[in-house]
Motif scaffolding. Structure first.
Motif, PDB file in Angstrom:
ATOM      1  N   LEU A   1     -10.078 -10.495  30.130  1.00 31.43           N
ATOM      2  CA  LEU A   1     -10.498  -9.894  31.387  1.00 31.43           C
ATOM      3  C   LEU A   1     -11.962  -9.463  31.316  1.00 31.43           C
ATOM      4  CD1 LEU A   1      -7.296  -9.438  31.329  1.00 31.43           C
ATOM      5  CD2 LEU A   1      -7.729  -7.533  32.854  1.00 31.43           C
ATOM      6  N   ILE A   2     -12.622  -9.598  32.444  1.00 31.11           N
ATOM      7  CA  ILE A   2     -13.944  -8.997  32.631  1.00 31.11           C
ATOM      8  C   ILE A   2     -13.723  -7.672  33.333  1.00 31.11           C
ATOM      9  CG2 ILE A   2     -16.211  -9.257  33.671  1.00 31.11           C
ATOM     10  CD1 ILE A   2     -15.848 -12.266  33.549  1.00 31.11           C
ATOM     11  N   ALA A   3     -13.956  -6.578  32.632  1.00 28.17           N
ATOM     12  CA  ALA A   3     -13.639  -5.248  33.163  1.00 28.17           C
ATOM     13  C   ALA A   3     -14.863  -4.366  33.114  1.00 28.17           C
ATOM     14  CB  ALA A   3     -12.494  -4.616  32.371  1.00 28.17           C
ATOM     15  N   ALA A   4     -14.813  -3.280  33.875  1.00 28.78           N
ATOM     16  CA  ALA A   4     -15.916  -2.330  33.936  1.00 28.78           C
ATOM     17  C   ALA A   4     -15.990  -1.513  32.653  1.00 28.78           C
ATOM     18  CB  ALA A   4     -15.739  -1.418  35.143  1.00 28.78           C
TER      19      ALA A   4
ATOM     20  N   ARG B   1       6.496 -14.786  45.751  1.00 31.15           N
ATOM     21  CA  ARG B   1       7.928 -14.675  45.441  1.00 31.15           C
ATOM     22  C   ARG B   1       8.203 -13.628  44.371  1.00 31.15           C
ATOM     23  NH1 ARG B   1       9.738 -18.303  42.752  1.00 31.15           N
ATOM     24  NH2 ARG B   1       7.819 -19.369  42.134  1.00 31.15           N
ATOM     25  N   PHE B   2       7.260 -13.423  43.462  1.00 35.36           N
ATOM     26  CA  PHE B   2       7.518 -12.504  42.354  1.00 35.36           C
ATOM     27  C   PHE B   2       6.207 -11.792  41.972  1.00 35.36           C
ATOM     28  CE2 PHE B   2       6.044 -16.373  40.348  1.00 35.36           C
ATOM     29  CZ  PHE B   2       5.226 -15.933  39.320  1.00 35.36           C
ATOM     30  N   TRP B   3       6.380 -10.770  41.173  1.00 34.38           N
ATOM     31  CA  TRP B   3       5.248 -10.074  40.584  1.00 34.38           C
ATOM     32  C   TRP B   3       5.494  -9.994  39.079  1.00 34.38           C
ATOM     33  CZ3 TRP B   3       6.833  -5.873  37.877  1.00 34.38           C
ATOM     34  CH2 TRP B   3       8.048  -5.274  38.249  1.00 34.38           C
ATOM     35  N   ALA B   4       4.435  -9.834  38.316  1.00 33.06           N
ATOM     36  CA  ALA B   4       4.545  -9.774  36.850  1.00 33.06           C
ATOM     37  C   ALA B   4       3.650  -8.659  36.317  1.00 33.06           C
ATOM     38  CB  ALA B   4       4.145 -11.112  36.226  1.00 33.06           C
ATOM     39  N   GLU B   5       4.153  -8.011  35.326  1.00 38.69           N
ATOM     40  CA  GLU B   5       3.390  -6.955  34.647  1.00 38.69           C
ATOM     41  C   GLU B   5       3.397  -7.233  33.151  1.00 38.69           C
ATOM     42  OE1 GLU B   5       3.508  -2.127  33.793  1.00 38.69           O
ATOM     43  OE2 GLU B   5       4.886  -3.037  35.246  1.00 38.69           O
ATOM     44  N   VAL B   6       2.234  -7.327  32.572  1.00 36.35           N
ATOM     45  CA  VAL B   6       2.075  -7.542  31.137  1.00 36.35           C
ATOM     46  C   VAL B   6       1.585  -6.243  30.510  1.00 36.35           C
ATOM     47  CG1 VAL B   6       0.827  -8.792  29.345  1.00 36.35           C
ATOM     48  CG2 VAL B   6       1.630 -10.003  31.372  1.00 36.35           C
ATOM     49  N   ARG B   7       2.400  -5.674  29.630  1.00 36.45           N
ATOM     50  CA  ARG B   7       2.014  -4.477  28.884  1.00 36.45           C
ATOM     51  C   ARG B   7       1.585  -4.910  27.493  1.00 36.45           C
ATOM     52  NH1 ARG B   7       7.668  -1.518  30.579  1.00 36.45           N
ATOM     53  NH2 ARG B   7       7.296  -1.574  32.849  1.00 36.45           N
ATOM     54  N   GLY B   8       0.411  -4.501  27.121  1.00 37.82           N
ATOM     55  CA  GLY B   8      -0.103  -4.956  25.837  1.00 37.82           C
ATOM     56  C   GLY B   8      -1.184  -4.054  25.300  1.00 37.82           C
ATOM     57  N   VAL B   9      -1.947  -4.595  24.356  1.00 34.44           N
ATOM     58  CA  VAL B   9      -2.990  -3.862  23.658  1.00 34.44           C
ATOM     59  C   VAL B   9      -4.315  -4.523  23.974  1.00 34.44           C
ATOM     60  CG1 VAL B   9      -3.887  -3.199  21.397  1.00 34.44           C
ATOM     61  CG2 VAL B   9      -1.425  -3.137  21.831  1.00 34.44           C
ATOM     62  N   ALA B  10      -5.271  -3.726  24.418  1.00 38.13           N
ATOM     63  CA  ALA B  10      -6.592  -4.229  24.788  1.00 38.13           C
ATOM     64  C   ALA B  10      -7.581  -3.957  23.666  1.00 38.13           C
ATOM     65  CB  ALA B  10      -7.077  -3.573  26.076  1.00 38.13           C
ATOM     66  N   VAL B  11      -8.265  -5.017  23.241  1.00 36.74           N
ATOM     67  CA  VAL B  11      -9.293  -4.911  22.211  1.00 36.74           C
ATOM     68  C   VAL B  11     -10.561  -5.544  22.768  1.00 36.74           C
ATOM     69  CG1 VAL B  11      -9.990  -5.563  19.880  1.00 36.74           C
ATOM     70  CG2 VAL B  11      -7.603  -4.978  20.356  1.00 36.74           C
ATOM     71  N   GLY B  12     -11.679  -4.836  22.692  1.00 38.98           N
ATOM     72  CA  GLY B  12     -12.932  -5.350  23.227  1.00 38.98           C
ATOM     73  C   GLY B  12     -13.555  -6.412  22.348  1.00 38.98           C
ATOM     74  N   ASP B  13     -13.957  -7.517  22.947  1.00 38.02           N
ATOM     75  CA  ASP B  13     -14.679  -8.588  22.273  1.00 38.02           C
ATOM     76  C   ASP B  13     -16.137  -8.494  22.724  1.00 38.02           C
ATOM     77  OD1 ASP B  13     -15.752 -10.872  21.206  1.00 38.02           O
ATOM     78  OD2 ASP B  13     -14.090 -12.176  21.779  1.00 38.02           O
ATOM     79  N   THR B  14     -16.970  -7.850  21.913  1.00 34.42           N
ATOM     80  CA  THR B  14     -18.354  -7.600  22.323  1.00 34.42           C
ATOM     81  C   THR B  14     -19.171  -8.880  22.422  1.00 34.42           C
ATOM     82  OG1 THR B  14     -18.899  -7.192  19.997  1.00 34.42           O
ATOM     83  CG2 THR B  14     -18.351  -5.275  21.361  1.00 34.42           C
ATOM     84  N   GLU B  15     -18.837  -9.888  21.617  1.00 33.36           N
ATOM     85  CA  GLU B  15     -19.603 -11.138  21.669  1.00 33.36           C
ATOM     86  C   GLU B  15     -19.391 -11.847  22.996  1.00 33.36           C
ATOM     87  OE1 GLU B  15     -18.730 -13.544  18.339  1.00 33.36           O
ATOM     88  OE2 GLU B  15     -19.494 -12.114  16.852  1.00 33.36           O
ATOM     89  N   ALA B  16     -18.134 -11.921  23.456  1.00 30.63           N
ATOM     90  CA  ALA B  16     -17.833 -12.594  24.723  1.00 30.63           C
ATOM     91  C   ALA B  16     -17.866 -11.637  25.905  1.00 30.63           C
ATOM     92  CB  ALA B  16     -16.465 -13.268  24.647  1.00 30.63           C
ATOM     93  N   ASP B  17     -18.027 -10.338  25.644  1.00 30.49           N
ATOM     94  CA  ASP B  17     -18.048  -9.316  26.692  1.00 30.49           C
ATOM     95  C   ASP B  17     -16.762  -9.360  27.519  1.00 30.49           C
ATOM     96  OD1 ASP B  17     -19.137  -7.144  27.936  1.00 30.49           O
ATOM     97  OD2 ASP B  17     -20.199  -8.330  29.455  1.00 30.49           O
TER      98      ASP B  17
END
Length: 618
Positions: free
Chosen positions: A550-553, A577-593
């Motif tokens: 993701l590109i996030a603020a 028709r449906f919705w989805a929720e992904v629960r996970g762990v976010a780690v920043g990749d500074t090289e790819a931003d």
């Protein structure tokens, strides 16, 4: 062989239905690991990695399984390399972090890195028990008992039947020390180097004490037997040159002098041995210097003779005193009753059974030491009524039997070791006899009291012989003995595979397409002011393994650094028709931003139909 039809080998694992599917090969590897066949597991994991070199279909699973197989085969360097590759592929995977932490703890000098990875695994998945167990194991190995107990209790809160947490919690309550107690795992030095330094110090201590004892016997024989006082003093003085030569020779073999103070601080018995050697040298010098012309009277005689006899006894008997002191101190350290409850709760596990037997021996030594201490107190104080205190032993044993009971595991362990039962029975009987002897004068039963006194002392001597015989037999056969050093840590015990061998969470084709094409993605994360939701707009990409990019603020990046657990919500971009929720762990990749989110859980729900919507609105 990795595959088989089942046939005559009950441990055979059938091959995957689709040999081209790397995830199925990973499942086969996990099955082999569950049956403790690391060679076959490694072969299956390699097949999965060959089919998918980047391990995209199974994310980090193949490398984690290979690392675990390497570890069980004793190939620690390869286990670390495979675990590091798993972390590179899935930096937000708690299982990959845990696997790397478990592999690093076996590599000398990398304990701090191992603890950092374990802390990340706990931070990424606080709801999983295995990262807490790993954190507890690392604390236990370093002697941080309070931290270890807290970690194990948290793991047991999440999974009460975890055998590793149960057994190791018992060890923490016993204040267990690993075999290399002198070595701090956080030191950036190979434990084999500090082990050589410890052996040099221990050998020096043993050789000096034996040399001084033999020399003192020879000096006394020359003085008292032949009357050659000058020869005895000169010969006794020359022995100090041999002491100096042994010291210089052993000091040359200690190459890590900067670590010796830390080794002495961590290893109680090494420091005690070194200290008593220095005291023995000083006592020997004093004994030779004030060598009397004839054998001195007993300790009740004149003060100079009593002092000489005491110093000579210290030189001759320091080894025996040190041995007795070690047995008693180790028996009275920790909380064995609480530890037995944890071992018994671990079930019919081999490691737990062994630790139960050793802990029962520690309890038996405690039981014996109480009437022994009472006997010494009566002799020193010359007050027979003090022997009544020995009756506390059968009373406490009976109370514990009523309150705690005797679980099946403890009953089996005590019944299988007749020497243990004999020591407990004899110690309790001796306590009763000593109590009767203490009560006899008050009851007017002086002759029976005298008989009970000597019978109790005689019974106290028998458990010592039983313990010594049991120890010699265990040493001769290379079996676990009745001492604290025979306690072992639970490392992978039980039939349950550790959490770092589990399969990663994947995304279905529908969910993957929704995240790929949707333009209304929402990122939820924790903020100091509370939960927050941020519209991302779109997911930059979805990796083949299901990782979201993701590109996030900047505020989302800062929140992920504080608490990496996030959730990403998306709706079906085509038909709704449906919705989805992904629960996970976010780690920043500074090289790819980018924020790289490794899924931990996927929740999919369907929107209601039109008729349901009209009914709900109407």
């Amino acid at each position: 062989m990795v595959s088989g039809s089942g046939g005559d080998d009950p441990a055979s694992i059938p091959p995957p239905r689709d040999p081209a599917d790397p995830r199925q090969w990973c499942a086969v590897a996990a099955a082999w690991l569950a049956r403790d066949r690391p060679e076959a597991a490694l072969e299956a994991a390699r097949k999965a990695l060959d089919l998918d070199p980047r391990s995209e279909s199974g994310a980090d699973w193949g490398y984690r399984l290979a690392s675990l197989a390497f570890e069980r085969l004793g190939r620690d360097a390869e286990a670390v390399a495979a675990a590091e590759e798993a972390v590179r592929l899935a930096p937000g995977s708690w299982a990959a972090r845990m696997r790397l932490g478990a592999a690093l703890r076996r590599v000398p000098g990398r304990w701090r890195e191992s603890r950092a990875q374990a802390a990340r695994a706990v931070r990424y998945a606080p709801e999983e028990p295995d990262p807490h167990v790993l954190a507890g194991d690392l604390a236990l190995l370093r002697g941080e008992y309070a931290a270890a107990e807290a970690a194990y209790r948290e793991a047991l809160r999440l999974l009460p039947g975890h055998p590793g947490a149960r057994v190791n919690l018992g060890l923490a309550r016993l204040r267990w020390e690993r075999p290399r107690a002198h070595h701090d795992p956080a030191w950036p030095v190979d434990p084999r180097e500090t082990g050589r330094a410890r052996r040099a110090l221990a050998t020096w201590s043993r050789q000096i004490r034996i040399l001084l004892a033999v020399a003192l016997v020879a000096v006394c024989a020359t003085e008292f037997g032949f009357g050659l006082a000058s020869v005895a003093r000169i010969g006794g003085g020359l022995v100090l040159l041999a002491v100096l030569a042994i010291t210089l020779r052993r000091a040359h073999r200690v190459r890590l002098w900067s670590y010796v103070p830390g080794m002495l601080a961590r290893d109680l018995w090494l420091s005690t041995s070194v200290s008593i050697t220095l005291v023995a040298v000083a006592a020997y010098v004093a004994v030779v210097a004030i060598l009397p012309a004839e054998i001195p009277p007993p300790p009740s005689g004149p003060a100079p003779g009593a002092l000489w006899a005491s110093l000579a006894g210290l030189v001759l008997l320091n080894g025996m005193v040190l041995l007795v002191l070690r047995v008693l101190v180790e028996a009275w350290r920790g909380r064995p009753v609480s530890a037995l409850a944890e071992f018994a709760a671990a079930g019919d596990d081999r490691t737990a059974r062994r630790d139960v037997n050793v802990t029962l021996w520690l309890v038996a030594v405690r039981v014996w030491s109480v009437p022994a201490a009472v006997t010494v107190a009566v002799i020193v104080l010359d007050e027979r009524s003090w022997a009544l205190a020995a009756l506390a032993v059968p009373l406490v044993l009976g109370r514990l039997r009523v309150r705690v009971g005797l679980p099946l595991g403890l009953a089996r362990a005590s019944a299988s070791d007749r020497a243990l039962v004999a020591v407990l029975a004899l110690s309790a009987s001796a306590s009763i006899l000593l109590g009767v002897a203490g009560a006899a004068p008050a009851l007017g039963l002086d002759p029976p009291g005298e008989w009970a006194w000597w019978a109790g002392i005689a019974l106290l001597a028998v458990p010592v012989a039983v313990f010594a015989t049991r120890s010699v037999r265990a040493w001769w056969h290379g079996a676990p003995g009745p001492w604290r050093a025979s306690l072992v840590m639970c490392d992978g015990c039980g039939s349950r595979l550790p959490g770092d061998a589990g399969a990663p969470v994947g995304l279905s084709g529908e969910v993957r397409a929704a995240f790929t094409y949707a333009r209304g993605v929402v990122l939820a994360y924790a903020d100091p002011s509370g939960p927050r939701a941020l519209a991302v707009g779109a997911v930059s990409s979805v990796g083949p393994s299901g990782e979201l990019r993701l590109i996030a603020a900047s505020d989302a990046w800062e929140a992920a650094e504080r608490d990496p657990r996030v959730a990403v919500f998306v709706a079906d971009p085509l038909d709704r028709r449906f919705w989805a929720e992904v629960r996970g762990v976010a780690v920043g990749d500074t090289e790819a931003d980018l924020l790289r989110i490794t899924p931990k859980e996927v929740v999919v729900g369907e929107y209601p139909g039109r008729h349901q919507g009209r009914a709900r609105r109407g």
